[in-house]
Design an enzyme around this catalytic site. Sequence first.
Site, PDB file in Angstrom:
ATOM      1  N   TYR A   1      38.858  20.277  59.262  1.00 27.69           N
ATOM      2  CA  TYR A   1      37.797  20.883  58.457  1.00 27.69           C
ATOM      3  C   TYR A   1      37.327  22.195  59.083  1.00 27.69           C
ATOM      4  O   TYR A   1      37.014  23.155  58.394  1.00 27.69           O
ATOM      5  CB  TYR A   1      36.613  19.919  58.311  1.00 27.69           C
TER       6      TYR A   1
ATOM      7  N   PHE B   1      40.282  46.322  36.908  1.00 29.12           N
ATOM      8  CA  PHE B   1      41.034  45.080  36.756  1.00 29.12           C
ATOM      9  C   PHE B   1      40.038  44.025  36.265  1.00 29.12           C
ATOM     10  O   PHE B   1      38.881  44.024  36.669  1.00 29.12           O
ATOM     11  CB  PHE B   1      41.748  44.627  38.042  1.00 29.12           C
ATOM     12  N   THR B   2      40.529  43.135  35.425  1.00 27.74           N
ATOM     13  CA  THR B   2      39.656  42.184  34.710  1.00 27.74           C
ATOM     14  C   THR B   2      38.678  41.436  35.628  1.00 27.74           C
ATOM     15  O   THR B   2      37.461  41.545  35.471  1.00 27.74           O
ATOM     16  CB  THR B   2      40.523  41.182  33.939  1.00 27.74           C
TER      17      THR B   2
ATOM     18  N   ASP C   1      42.132  47.000  46.910  1.00 34.36           N
ATOM     19  CA  ASP C   1      42.647  45.753  46.325  1.00 34.36           C
ATOM     20  C   ASP C   1      44.109  45.710  46.733  1.00 34.36           C
ATOM     21  O   ASP C   1      44.971  46.335  46.110  1.00 34.36           O
ATOM     22  CB  ASP C   1      42.491  45.740  44.804  1.00 34.36           C
TER      23      ASP C   1
ATOM     24  N   LYS D   1      50.431  36.833  44.875  1.00 35.04           N
ATOM     25  CA  LYS D   1      51.441  37.819  44.472  1.00 35.04           C
ATOM     26  C   LYS D   1      52.340  38.154  45.659  1.00 35.04           C
ATOM     27  O   LYS D   1      53.272  37.418  45.950  1.00 35.04           O
ATOM     28  CB  LYS D   1      50.753  39.084  43.935  1.00 35.04           C
TER      29      LYS D   1
ATOM     30  N   ARG E   1      47.810  43.131  27.470  1.00 35.07           N
ATOM     31  CA  ARG E   1      47.007  43.953  28.376  1.00 35.07           C
ATOM     32  C   ARG E   1      46.541  45.157  27.555  1.00 35.07           C
ATOM     33  O   ARG E   1      47.058  46.249  27.663  1.00 35.07           O
ATOM     34  CB  ARG E   1      47.818  44.405  29.594  1.00 35.07           C
TER      35      ARG E   1
ATOM     36  N   PHE F   1      40.188  37.340  27.296  1.00 25.53           N
ATOM     37  CA  PHE F   1      41.624  37.253  27.020  1.00 25.53           C
ATOM     38  C   PHE F   1      42.241  35.916  27.414  1.00 25.53           C
ATOM     39  O   PHE F   1      43.231  35.493  26.837  1.00 25.53           O
ATOM     40  CB  PHE F   1      42.372  38.398  27.740  1.00 25.53           C
TER      41      PHE F   1
HETATM   42  N1  F0G Z   1      43.448  41.991  41.755  1.00 22.64           N
HETATM   43  C1  F0G Z   1      44.593  42.225  41.097  1.00 22.64           C
HETATM   44  C2  F0G Z   1      45.198  43.591  41.145  1.00 22.64           C
HETATM   45  C3  F0G Z   1      45.198  41.202  40.373  1.00 22.64           C
HETATM   46  O1  F0G Z   1      46.337  41.448  39.726  1.00 22.64           O
HETATM   47  C4  F0G Z   1      44.601  39.921  40.350  1.00 22.64           C
HETATM   48  C5  F0G Z   1      45.175  38.837  39.577  1.00 22.64           C
HETATM   49  C6  F0G Z   1      43.409  39.725  41.050  1.00 22.64           C
HETATM   50  C7  F0G Z   1      42.860  40.785  41.750  1.00 22.64           C
HETATM   51  C8  F0G Z   1      42.696  38.414  41.034  1.00 22.64           C
HETATM   52  O2  F0G Z   1      43.375  37.481  41.791  1.00 22.64           O
HETATM   53  O3  F0G Z   1      44.116  35.734  40.154  1.00 22.64           O
HETATM   54  O4  F0G Z   1      44.133  35.318  42.622  1.00 22.64           O
HETATM   55  O5  F0G Z   1      42.015  35.443  41.399  1.00 22.64           O
HETATM   56  N2  F0G Z   1      46.059  39.023  38.721  1.00 22.64           N
HETATM   57  C9  F0G Z   1      46.728  38.018  37.935  1.00 22.64           C
HETATM   58  C10 F0G Z   1      47.660  38.702  36.978  1.00 22.64           C
HETATM   59  C11 F0G Z   1      45.842  37.015  37.294  1.00 22.64           C
HETATM   60  O6  F0G Z   1      48.280  37.973  36.190  1.00 22.64           O
HETATM   61  O7  F0G Z   1      47.785  39.922  37.011  1.00 22.64           O
HETATM   62  P1  F0G Z   1      43.415  35.901  41.470  1.00 22.64           P
END
Ligand code: F0G
Length: 460
Positions: free
Chosen positions: A75, A127-128, A218, A261, A385, A452
């Site tokens: 832990y 980014f979303t 990022d 990724k 997108r 989305f």
């Molecule tokens: N930043 C970037 C550039 C991303 O592409 C993603 C996630 C995140 C942050 C967030 O990370 O999903 O681990 O919480 N991208 C995925 C995609 C969801 O399909 O592009 P996460």
Amino acid sequence: MAFTKKPWAEPYRIKVVEPLKTTTLEHRLQCMKEAGWNTFLLHADDVYIDLLTDSGTNAMSDLQWSKMMVGDEAYAGSRSFYTLEEMCRKYYGYKYIVPTHQGRGAENLLSKCTITPGQYVAGNMYFTTTRQHQEIAGGTFVDVIIDEAYKSVSDHPFKGNIDLNKFEKLIKEKGAENVAYITVGAPVNMAGGQPVSMENMKAVSAMAHKYGIKVVLDATRNIENAYFIQQREPGYNNRSVEDINREFCSYSDAATVSAKKDLYVNIGGLVMCNDPDLYDELRSLVVVYEGMPTYGGLAGRDMEAMAQGLIEAVQDETIASRIKQVEYFGKLLQEAGIPIVLPIGGHGVFIDAKKFYSHIPQEQFPAQKLAADIYIECGVRGMERGIVSAGRNKDTGDHYYPELELVRLTIPRRVYTQAHFDVAAYSIIEMYKNRDKARGLKMIYEPKYLRFFQARFEEL
Ligand code: F0G
């Protein structure tokens, strides 16, 4: 077939396989109607080739799997954390490392620790999840990417670059004290996986620091970005990707990472920084949202797999084969006249839905429809997108109308072979011949956050 140049091949062979399921056109049409014309709402079992995302869908190596067995599940004070910390320091160069369950966990912590409500956050295209966390923390995102990024076709080698004039204008208009930080995403996901040059990163860092503003990277796909620098930027051709990646990070003060990724794992994230005070705050908040600072919502085995994934990811031949596979698929489509984003990006091939379905207006969600139609045609799953992903302006409540209205066909790492891309490209090329018949969509359900993922539609 005559070779025009020496071919390349994957630097691995396959030890374990997973069967794929093919389905009928009628079945897929039914599935898509039930999923409300949203590829996120399909059951993965009904998908043949899954190009929804490269996030958490990568194939781990035999060494990564073997590391899963030596994960320390303590832990507190897990040995696996210290292994991960050492590898992150070595390959990214930051002093302090906090693991999180995934990228948005890292974004949540960083946004909460660094944004005072009312402040602005600059960045190279939204980014979303990143923007959502900045907004929840009370910030307002301002896009300062170069205009070239909004053109789907261009020969600019670094379409992800920051426009220094836009950035400085924001600082002068709002006052440096009202800019929380600048986020540099490299490459830029929403622009089609377009990279940022080292020269630009250096200049952004110099400008931000001149005004006392922090630079947050990022670094989710930073290793892909380093490869593009090696290939495209003068002076970097003889440097290793490992070395370029570290130099790029050195111009920033902190970074968030989705390890799902670049790091070849199914789950995991990181927030890293050099400032001891920020680290103190992150370490204090991580226990509220994720877990102890030595596991951050992950199992010990996940941290082992991340550390090993990072070692593999920075190898020149690993990253070269990853990008070349994306390029292979992109070229098949490009050569058949399909309108795709150019240059071809790092993590996927992006179809320009405004051109593909030029008869469907943006408010009828052409990219959402195209992603659905590709699935129905051939069982290949991509994602929208465009206007749906862009969401609504938090002050006016209106849709954002992004310049880019794209379908992303994302390539998971080490998962599919060239033959899969031949099959996918063949079907998309066939579809393109009948594109005039397609109809748009209307949105019938809209969730409050990150719509989305779960919005539902009906065909017009
Ligand atoms: N930043 C970037 C550039 C991303 O592409 C993603 C996630 C995140 C942050 C967030 O990370 O999903 O681990 O919480 N991208 C995925 C995609 C969801 O399909 O592009 P996460």
